[in-house]
Design a protein around this motif. Sequence first.
Motif, PDB file in Angstrom:
ATOM      1  N   ILE A   1     103.682  38.706  -2.886  1.00 26.27           N
ATOM      2  CA  ILE A   1     104.323  38.406  -2.650  1.00 26.27           C
ATOM      3  C   ILE A   1     105.334  39.284  -3.011  1.00 26.27           C
ATOM      4  O   ILE A   1     105.339  39.507  -1.792  1.00 26.27           O
ATOM      5  N   LEU A   2     106.040  39.943  -2.928  1.00 27.59           N
ATOM      6  CA  LEU A   2     107.327  40.225  -4.304  1.00 27.59           C
ATOM      7  C   LEU A   2     107.015  41.548  -3.596  1.00 27.59           C
ATOM      8  O   LEU A   2     107.206  42.439  -3.495  1.00 27.59           O
ATOM      9  N   ASN A   3     105.829  42.568  -4.464  1.00 30.05           N
ATOM     10  CA  ASN A   3     105.481  43.844  -4.109  1.00 30.05           C
ATOM     11  C   ASN A   3     105.828  44.048  -1.708  1.00 30.05           C
ATOM     12  O   ASN A   3     106.278  45.032  -1.663  1.00 30.05           O
ATOM     13  N   TYR A   4     104.710  43.290  -1.278  1.00 27.82           N
ATOM     14  CA  TYR A   4     105.060  43.726  -0.208  1.00 27.82           C
ATOM     15  C   TYR A   4     106.255  42.895   0.803  1.00 27.82           C
ATOM     16  O   TYR A   4     107.203  43.214   1.702  1.00 27.82           O
ATOM     17  N   MET A   5     107.409  42.469  -0.067  1.00 26.09           N
ATOM     18  CA  MET A   5     108.412  41.552   0.579  1.00 26.09           C
ATOM     19  C   MET A   5     109.862  42.705   0.421  1.00 26.09           C
ATOM     20  O   MET A   5     110.213  43.322   0.586  1.00 26.09           O
ATOM     21  N   ILE A   6     109.657  43.844  -1.005  1.00 28.13           N
ATOM     22  CA  ILE A   6     110.226  44.204  -1.255  1.00 28.13           C
ATOM     23  C   ILE A   6     109.975  45.928  -0.760  1.00 28.13           C
ATOM     24  O   ILE A   6     110.519  46.170   0.453  1.00 28.13           O
TER      25      ILE A   6
ATOM     26  N   PHE B   1     116.491  41.033   2.084  1.00 28.67           N
ATOM     27  CA  PHE B   1     116.814  40.144   0.887  1.00 28.67           C
ATOM     28  C   PHE B   1     117.069  40.763  -0.802  1.00 28.67           C
ATOM     29  O   PHE B   1     117.208  41.726  -0.330  1.00 28.67           O
ATOM     30  N   VAL B   2     117.603  39.784  -1.017  1.00 31.79           N
ATOM     31  CA  VAL B   2     117.653  40.011  -2.611  1.00 31.79           C
ATOM     32  C   VAL B   2     116.783  39.318  -3.689  1.00 31.79           C
ATOM     33  O   VAL B   2     117.144  38.013  -3.538  1.00 31.79           O
ATOM     34  N   PHE B   3     116.038  39.916  -4.499  1.00 38.45           N
ATOM     35  CA  PHE B   3     115.026  39.503  -4.970  1.00 38.45           C
ATOM     36  C   PHE B   3     115.796  39.157  -6.697  1.00 38.45           C
ATOM     37  O   PHE B   3     116.387  40.256  -7.745  1.00 38.45           O
TER      38      PHE B   3
ATOM     39  N   LEU C   1     108.765  52.093  -0.761  1.00 35.14           N
ATOM     40  CA  LEU C   1     109.226  50.397  -1.309  1.00 35.14           C
ATOM     41  C   LEU C   1     108.251  49.766  -1.708  1.00 35.14           C
ATOM     42  O   LEU C   1     107.969  49.458  -2.739  1.00 35.14           O
ATOM     43  N   PHE C   2     107.135  49.957  -1.466  1.00 34.62           N
ATOM     44  CA  PHE C   2     106.029  49.112  -1.665  1.00 34.62           C
ATOM     45  C   PHE C   2     105.423  49.750  -2.864  1.00 34.62           C
ATOM     46  O   PHE C   2     105.025  49.158  -3.961  1.00 34.62           O
ATOM     47  N   LYS C   3     105.178  51.347  -2.448  1.00 37.23           N
ATOM     48  CA  LYS C   3     104.348  51.795  -3.158  1.00 37.23           C
ATOM     49  C   LYS C   3     104.752  52.212  -5.233  1.00 37.23           C
ATOM     50  O   LYS C   3     104.315  52.325  -5.436  1.00 37.23           O
ATOM     51  N   TYR C   4     106.407  51.944  -4.299  1.00 34.92           N
ATOM     52  CA  TYR C   4     107.205  52.236  -5.488  1.00 34.92           C
ATOM     53  C   TYR C   4     108.087  51.383  -6.467  1.00 34.92           C
ATOM     54  O   TYR C   4     108.507  51.364  -6.960  1.00 34.92           O
ATOM     55  N   SER C   5     107.527  49.750  -6.081  1.00 35.68           N
ATOM     56  CA  SER C   5     108.258  48.614  -6.196  1.00 35.68           C
ATOM     57  C   SER C   5     107.292  48.367  -7.694  1.00 35.68           C
ATOM     58  O   SER C   5     106.877  48.835  -8.361  1.00 35.68           O
ATOM     59  N   PRO C   6     108.756  47.830  -8.328  1.00 39.22           N
ATOM     60  CA  PRO C   6     108.905  47.606  -9.576  1.00 39.22           C
ATOM     61  C   PRO C   6     108.247  46.432  -9.858  1.00 39.22           C
ATOM     62  O   PRO C   6     109.074  45.809 -11.529  1.00 39.22           O
TER      63      PRO C   6
END
Length: 554
Positions: free
Chosen positions: A96-101, A109-111, A161-166
């Motif tokens: 969920i986090l990676n795809y929303m990022i 959105f700010v997580f 943004l997905f590929k480099y998500s923290p």
Amino acid sequence: MANYRVLNLTLKDGEIVSKLDKIHANVLDNNPVTYIYFNIKKKKVYVGETNGFTRRHNEHLAELNPKVDYRDYTDCLVIYSNLFDKSAILDLESLILNYMIAEANTTKFVFANGNNGQSELVYKNKEMILTEVFFNLWHNELYNLKLVHNPNIEELRESLLFKYSPFKQLSPKQKEIVNEIETDITKKYLVEAPAGSGKSVLFTNLAFSLAEKYADLRIGLITTGNLTKQFNLIFKSIGLSGRLSVKTGSQLIMDAKNNDEQFDIIIVDEAHKLKQHYRKGHPNARRHLGEGDEEITLLEEITDGLVLLYDPYQGIKPQNIRPSEIRNLTKDYKKLLLMQQFRIGGNGDFSGEDFLKGILYALQLSEDKEFNSNVFKDDYFKIVDTFNDVVDYVDEYSHAYPKTTNRVIAGYCREWLSNIGKKDNKGKKSEELPYDWNVDGIQKRWNSTYEDWVKKPNSENEIGSIHAIQGYDLNYSGVIIGNDLTVKDGQIIAVPENYKDVGGTPLKETFNLYELTEYILNIYYVLLSRGIDGCAVYFEDKSVERLFRERVGL
């Protein structure tokens, strides 16, 4: 029937005001769940997992110094299933986090999530959690609640943004490197990692983890110019834009000098692109460099800790510090290796590591023959006969798999006539510019932009140069190995008159054919390592093709 259930909770000042029956109260008290707090109006989101939501919710409310006031959230979606155990809820949280990022640039959105440095999860229901829980959840509940803007998961997966998500799950080796650096941030580290080994994921994850662990740590972040925007968007989406700002090496060094700034640690992605003083270099890229200067020493002057994420085969210009000089400058650094290949998967018989080792051997950049040559006989790789064939290869896959990203890319073996910066083309519309490539009746132009080129609407009709593609992934790549290389006495050598990158040619008074050959071979190593699912290669010089075939056993 869906393989999961959801509870939609309404919150007011942190309290759950939804009326709960006995079965749902039990779910909140005792079941493993993944949950999403959100406030659509204020663009605030938090994704979590727990084995007891009621307890965890009360813990959130009792936090003394939370990153976000949990009383700001107006809603909470709780997901539960008989498939769930601790691994499953952790995995779903990560998905969920990676795809929303990946779509944070659109949703804004700010997580509020921290970085838990999650390692790769392997468990029996993993595929079901992805396909039967997450995919359905994304398209249905999350989309209907306006937590999702783009229901096209395949498209989002291609986003940088997905590929480099923290929040990406780390391999054991990536996790080990993060832990080691966190243990002693005052050391200097050289992390050697080939193309596709996860350098950029390590970069974002390490930066986020350090920012979370050390509240007052002064962190400097460096990457190449065509990626700074993407990384800064990532850190903005997790509320860290005030602390984590990504710049190019020259920007960070100049800013530190002008502001008398010092860092506790600097992390450099793509460190093979750090520069040395070079008279022919672009003025903006060398204004901070005096005669004899190079960026590693200048960085050491403004930081205690330094982390260089580095591939010795990706230096592509005389302005880049040469590998031999980097080895000398970093002789006292702690050396770490990150060798696993994530971009090119393999098929069980061979691996992505086999392909990269084979490419290095075929291009005479290495004499290591220890690779499985079957990778070059598999459907993944093919050599085509003509320019038309390589263009058609990419075109065919683009029509057959419309959701994939496929491009033709080439060595810098043609003049850039269409450069809109040239005086002759001033005022012309893009469709009026001259063509750079005119082969077999096919006309093409070089990439019209460097930054995020593969995502530009017309890029599939252009040919990408090394400066537009380095650091990016493709699904299917069509690579043109140009006439800037030939073979003489069994050795691949550069053909200087056919190499057209003005900024990439050594100074005439210090011209070295071996040096130029090394730069050009490095370029082709980078180009050949871009394809995730397939790679077709067209050689303009057939003597280079024959040598390549011979060395990989074709």
